[in-house]
Design a protein around this motif. Structure first.
Motif, PDB file in Angstrom:
ATOM      1  N   TYR A 183       0.833  -1.206   0.000  1.00 27.05           N
ATOM      2  CA  TYR A 183       0.000   0.000   0.000  1.00 27.05           C
ATOM      3  C   TYR A 183       0.867   1.256   0.000  1.00 27.05           C
ATOM      4  CZ  TYR A 183      -3.283   3.573   1.531  1.00 27.05           C
ATOM      5  OH  TYR A 183      -4.047   4.722   1.614  1.00 27.05           O
ATOM      6  N   GLY A 184       0.584   2.163  -0.923  1.00 30.43           N
ATOM      7  CA  GLY A 184       1.293   3.425  -1.020  1.00 30.43           C
ATOM      8  C   GLY A 184       2.564   3.390  -1.837  1.00 30.43           C
ATOM      9  N   VAL A 185       2.984   2.202  -2.320  1.00 37.14           N
ATOM     10  CA  VAL A 185       4.204   2.110  -3.129  1.00 37.14           C
ATOM     11  C   VAL A 185       3.911   2.630  -4.534  1.00 37.14           C
ATOM     12  CG1 VAL A 185       5.916   0.526  -4.073  1.00 37.14           C
ATOM     13  CG2 VAL A 185       5.040   0.188  -1.762  1.00 37.14           C
ATOM     14  N   PHE A 238       0.019   2.519  -5.180  1.00 38.31           N
ATOM     15  CA  PHE A 238      -0.734   1.269  -5.186  1.00 38.31           C
ATOM     16  C   PHE A 238      -1.839   1.305  -4.122  1.00 38.31           C
ATOM     17  CE2 PHE A 238      -1.098  -3.304  -3.939  1.00 38.31           C
ATOM     18  CZ  PHE A 238      -1.607  -3.773  -5.141  1.00 38.31           C
ATOM     19  N   LEU A 239      -3.058   0.929  -4.535  1.00 36.79           N
ATOM     20  CA  LEU A 239      -4.247   0.855  -3.680  1.00 36.79           C
ATOM     21  C   LEU A 239      -4.686   2.211  -3.148  1.00 36.79           C
ATOM     22  CD1 LEU A 239      -3.746  -2.410  -1.591  1.00 36.79           C
ATOM     23  CD2 LEU A 239      -4.958  -2.084  -3.723  1.00 36.79           C
ATOM     24  N   LEU A 269      -7.157  -0.538 -12.453  1.00 40.10           N
ATOM     25  CA  LEU A 269      -6.096  -1.518 -12.286  1.00 40.10           C
ATOM     26  C   LEU A 269      -6.615  -2.696 -11.477  1.00 40.10           C
ATOM     27  CD1 LEU A 269      -3.050   0.811 -11.502  1.00 40.10           C
ATOM     28  CD2 LEU A 269      -3.927   0.053 -13.704  1.00 40.10           C
ATOM     29  N   THR A 270      -6.375  -3.889 -11.982  1.00 45.28           N
ATOM     30  CA  THR A 270      -6.766  -5.122 -11.307  1.00 45.28           C
ATOM     31  C   THR A 270      -5.534  -5.752 -10.682  1.00 45.28           C
ATOM     32  OG1 THR A 270      -8.517  -5.436 -12.953  1.00 45.28           O
ATOM     33  CG2 THR A 270      -7.941  -7.329 -11.574  1.00 45.28           C
ATOM     34  N   GLN A 274      -8.895  19.498 -16.708  1.00 43.72           N
ATOM     35  CA  GLN A 274      -8.837  18.063 -16.933  1.00 43.72           C
ATOM     36  C   GLN A 274      -9.177  17.324 -15.642  1.00 43.72           C
ATOM     37  OE1 GLN A 274      -4.764  17.880 -18.525  1.00 43.72           O
ATOM     38  NE2 GLN A 274      -5.615  17.125 -20.446  1.00 43.72           N
ATOM     39  N   LYS A 275      -9.728  16.124 -15.799  1.00 47.53           N
ATOM     40  CA  LYS A 275     -10.103  15.288 -14.670  1.00 47.53           C
ATOM     41  C   LYS A 275      -9.377  13.954 -14.784  1.00 47.53           C
ATOM     42  CE  LYS A 275     -14.049  13.101 -12.365  1.00 47.53           C
ATOM     43  NZ  LYS A 275     -15.513  12.892 -12.390  1.00 47.53           N
ATOM     44  N   PHE A 276      -8.776  13.526 -13.680  1.00 45.30           N
ATOM     45  CA  PHE A 276      -8.025  12.270 -13.639  1.00 45.30           C
ATOM     46  C   PHE A 276      -8.530  11.429 -12.470  1.00 45.30           C
ATOM     47  CE2 PHE A 276      -5.318  15.537 -15.445  1.00 45.30           C
ATOM     48  CZ  PHE A 276      -4.873  14.951 -16.620  1.00 45.30           C
ATOM     49  N   GLU A 277      -8.665  10.136 -12.737  1.00 49.21           N
ATOM     50  CA  GLU A 277      -9.168   9.207 -11.717  1.00 49.21           C
ATOM     51  C   GLU A 277      -8.459   7.879 -11.857  1.00 49.21           C
ATOM     52  OE1 GLU A 277     -13.395   7.264 -10.113  1.00 49.21           O
ATOM     53  OE2 GLU A 277     -13.350   8.587 -11.866  1.00 49.21           O
ATOM     54  N   ILE A 278      -8.172   7.251 -10.741  1.00 48.02           N
ATOM     55  CA  ILE A 278      -7.554   5.926 -10.710  1.00 48.02           C
ATOM     56  C   ILE A 278      -8.166   5.152  -9.555  1.00 48.02           C
ATOM     57  CG2 ILE A 278      -5.607   6.771  -9.335  1.00 48.02           C
ATOM     58  CD1 ILE A 278      -3.878   4.637 -10.680  1.00 48.02           C
ATOM     59  N   TYR A 279      -8.537   3.894  -9.822  1.00 51.78           N
ATOM     60  CA  TYR A 279      -9.073   3.031  -8.768  1.00 51.78           C
ATOM     61  C   TYR A 279      -8.594   1.610  -9.016  1.00 51.78           C
ATOM     62  CZ  TYR A 279     -12.622   1.951 -12.331  1.00 51.78           C
ATOM     63  OH  TYR A 279     -13.253   1.578 -13.491  1.00 51.78           O
ATOM     64  N   PHE A 280      -8.619   0.817  -7.942  1.00 56.61           N
ATOM     65  CA  PHE A 280      -8.069  -0.532  -7.955  1.00 56.61           C
ATOM     66  C   PHE A 280      -9.183  -1.533  -7.655  1.00 56.61           C
ATOM     67  CE2 PHE A 280      -4.656   2.348  -7.107  1.00 56.61           C
ATOM     68  CZ  PHE A 280      -3.559   1.818  -7.765  1.00 56.61           C
ATOM     69  N   ILE A 281      -9.142  -2.661  -8.380  1.00 60.17           N
ATOM     70  CA  ILE A 281     -10.129  -3.723  -8.229  1.00 60.17           C
ATOM     71  C   ILE A 281      -9.384  -5.020  -7.935  1.00 60.17           C
ATOM     72  CG2 ILE A 281     -11.990  -5.017  -9.326  1.00 60.17           C
ATOM     73  CD1 ILE A 281     -12.521  -2.624 -11.099  1.00 60.17           C
TER      74      ILE A 281
END
Length: 588
Positions: free
Chosen positions: A207-209, A237-238, A332-333, A361-368
């Motif tokens: 987490y956080g890397v 990450f995450l 990201l999976t 601009q809009k930026f989004e990142i999420y993890f599954i």
């Protein structure tokens, strides 16, 4: 304290410093500085009269081993000297100040300058002002200061610890020597520092890397000190993020800005784990085109190459930049082992005119997580009418809330059937749905041979069901670990005491109080109180017949306790104006 009492005060200070120095066996050097000359003034320190023999302080006793040599000369150090070639106000150690400047000083902003406070004995530069002299003079003393703490550096045996180590620069002469050095630890005789050459790389993301790519790291633009986009911000990450930032662009040269093109966000290849050679490409899953009139069009797979690069169009005197990236979404999976196995990209492209500059601009990142089923919610955040209440129990104090996997079985009531037989429908319950008032019941036939205590336990289990909860979530998306936010269920038992009678629970009434929380434009339903009322009735111990029929019922009622909104007014702003301390300089 007036100006006449100031010399006596300075003499008292000098006596105090003389006493400390005489006891420690040190002799300070006192220097007074006038307008045009600087000369040392010898001082004779008077010993302190005492009936007891002088005791040598522990820090002054002889010891074996070298003393820590000071790295910084405190006499030449001046931390308040901020202006070059100019005297700073109340900075007594500033070499640019003269006696004319000392005459307008009120006091020394930094009277004592010391080195490293971890040493048991260190040099200290003491500054003061002598206003009785004409012209005023600065008094400087260099004394040995004793650290009263028992945890201090007394003996130094590691020289590089006192300063930063100069890194060894590799050149043509030292390259061959480093190549012949064995693997593992490389010893540097000059600094006595061991450096690990083959530091092990972690085998998974934590987490956080930072997410590593084939060339550096995955860049996630975001605003830092201002609303402008900073492109060198790494994605972690995450760490789910959703940000908006602005970008200044020139429509005539928008083709040259790589941060506006789709390839800038789709070309990086993420490493499966840090330091590995396995790369995970970013796959473009969806591209939506937005025109100047805000209409949206989704492109097919065959049309992706057509919008891969932005272009400039001219409509009369208006220049329009097309295929500009407006929104970027990374999905990201990852696996349980901390490996990134899939990277998806969703883009929103559009046309930009001069009226839309600067561009937002809009930026989004999420993890599954792989093979993880999403947990359904009863609202986000407030409850939605018709969805089940989120409830659970706390097994012990300090633990989280335990919930059943069946979200429709966390808070239930009896389910009515056509047979009206409680024993036939035992275990079949109806969920409590938010906003739905409900009442159900059944009949229980009892024989005369059953005891009162056994019947009471059976009827209570029928009313409460299996695992009646202790807490109810205030919102539909409340987390189980936030126990303090959950609403406890207040259980009340009502009985009627009649002589020679059997107390049997016959009804369970649940009252749920909720309120509208948040903005008036979009209020959210929040549960604030839950009360479960178990009602018991008295039945005679004996009965003329062989069987007895008892009607039991359950009900739930939702009560809106929202208070009407009241108009509020902001208080008048107060002006808190303060003049700077040197506003009247040099007149006062």
């Amino acid at each position: 304290m007036g100006p006449r009492a100031l010399p006596r005060f300075l003499l008292v200070l000098l006596d105090c410093w003389a006493s400390v120095s005489a006891q420690a066996g040190t002799t300070p050097v006192v220097t007074t500085e006038g307008l045009n000359s600087t000369k040392p003034v010898p001082t004779t320190l008077r010993p302190v009269l005492s009936s007891k023999p002088p005791e040598i302080p522990r820090a002054s006793r002889p010891f074996f081993g070298p003393r820590p040599a000071p790295v910084t000369d405190v006499a030449a150090l001046c931390v308040c000297d901020l202006s070059p070639a100019q005297c700073d106000v109340n900075c007594c150690c500033d070499p640019d100040c003269s006696s004319v400047d000392f005459s307008v000083f009120s006091a020394c902003s930094i009277p004592v300058v010391t080195g490293d406070s971890h040493f048991c004995s260190q040099k200290a530069a003491v500054y003061s002002l002598n206003f009785t002299a004409d012209p005023p003079q600065r008094v400087f003393k260099l004394v040995d200061q004793i650290n009263p703490s028992i945890f201090c550096v007394h003996i130094i045996n590691y020289k590089p610890a006192l300063s930063f180590i100069n890194p060894e620069v590799t050149d043509e002469s030292s390259f061959d020597k480093l190549m012949k050095a064995p693997d593992g630890f490389s010893l540097n005789a000059g600094s006595d520092v061991s450096t690990r050459l083959d530091a092990p790389q972690t085998a998974k993301y934590e987490y956080g890397v930072h997410l590593q790519t084939s060339d550096s790291f995955l860049r996630f633009p975001s605003p830092l000190t201002s609303s402008l986009c900073t492109d060198n911000n790494p994605a972690a990450f995450l760490v789910n993020q959703a940000v908006k930032c602005t970008r200044r662009i020139n429509l005539e040269h928008c083709e040259e800005m790589e941060t506006l093109s789709m390839a800038y966000y789709s070309s990086p290849k993420i490493l499966r784990v840090p330091g590995s050679g396995i790369e995970v490409p970013i796959t473009v899953q969806s591209i939506i085109i937005r025109s100047l009139n805000k209409t949206l069009t989704r492109l097919e797979d065959t049309e992706i190459l057509r919008v891969s690069k932005q272009g400039v169009l001219e409509a009369g005197h208006i220049k329009i930049c097309t295929n500009v990236v407006l929104e970027v979404t990374y999905s990201l999976t990852y696996t349980d082992a901390g490996e990134v196995i899939k990277a998806d990209l969703f883009l929103l492209l559009g046309a930009v005119s001069s009226a839309m500059v600067p561009l937002q601009q809009k930026f989004e990142i999420y993890f599954i997580q792989q093979n993880a089923k999403p947990v359904p919610l009863s609202g986000n955040p407030g409850y939605v009418v018709g969805l089940p209440l989120v409830a659970g129990f706390q097994p012990q104090k300090g633990s989280g809330i335990i919930q059943t996997t069946n979200r429709y079985g966390q808070l239930t009531l009896l389910r009515s059937t056509t047979e009206q037989d409680c024993l036939a429908v035992e275990g079949i319950r109806a969920p409590v749905l938010f906003g739905y008032n409900m009442q159900s019941g059944c009949k229980l036939r009892l024989t005369k041979a059953l005891t009162c205590r056994l019947v009471a336990q059976k009827m209570k289990s029928l009313l409460k069901g299996q695992g009646f909860p202790d807490y109810v979530a205030p919102f539909g998306n409340s987390q189980a670990q936030d126990v303090l936010d959950w609403v406890p269920v207040y259980f009340i038992t009502q009985t009627s005491h009649v002589k020679d009678s059997c107390q049997l629970p016959v009804a369970l009434m649940v009252e749920v109080k909720w309120t509208k929380y948040g903005s008036l434009l979009n209020p959210q339903a929040k549960i604030v109180n839950v009360t479960a009322n178990l009602i018991s009735s008295s039945f005679p111990e004996t009965n003329s017949g062989n069987e007895r029929t008892i009607l039991i019922s359950t009900a739930v009622t939702f009560v809106d306790v929202s208070a009407p909104a009241e108009a509020g007014f902001r208080a008048r702003p107060t002006i808190n104006a303060r003049l700077p301390f040197n506003f009247f300089f040099p007149f006062v």
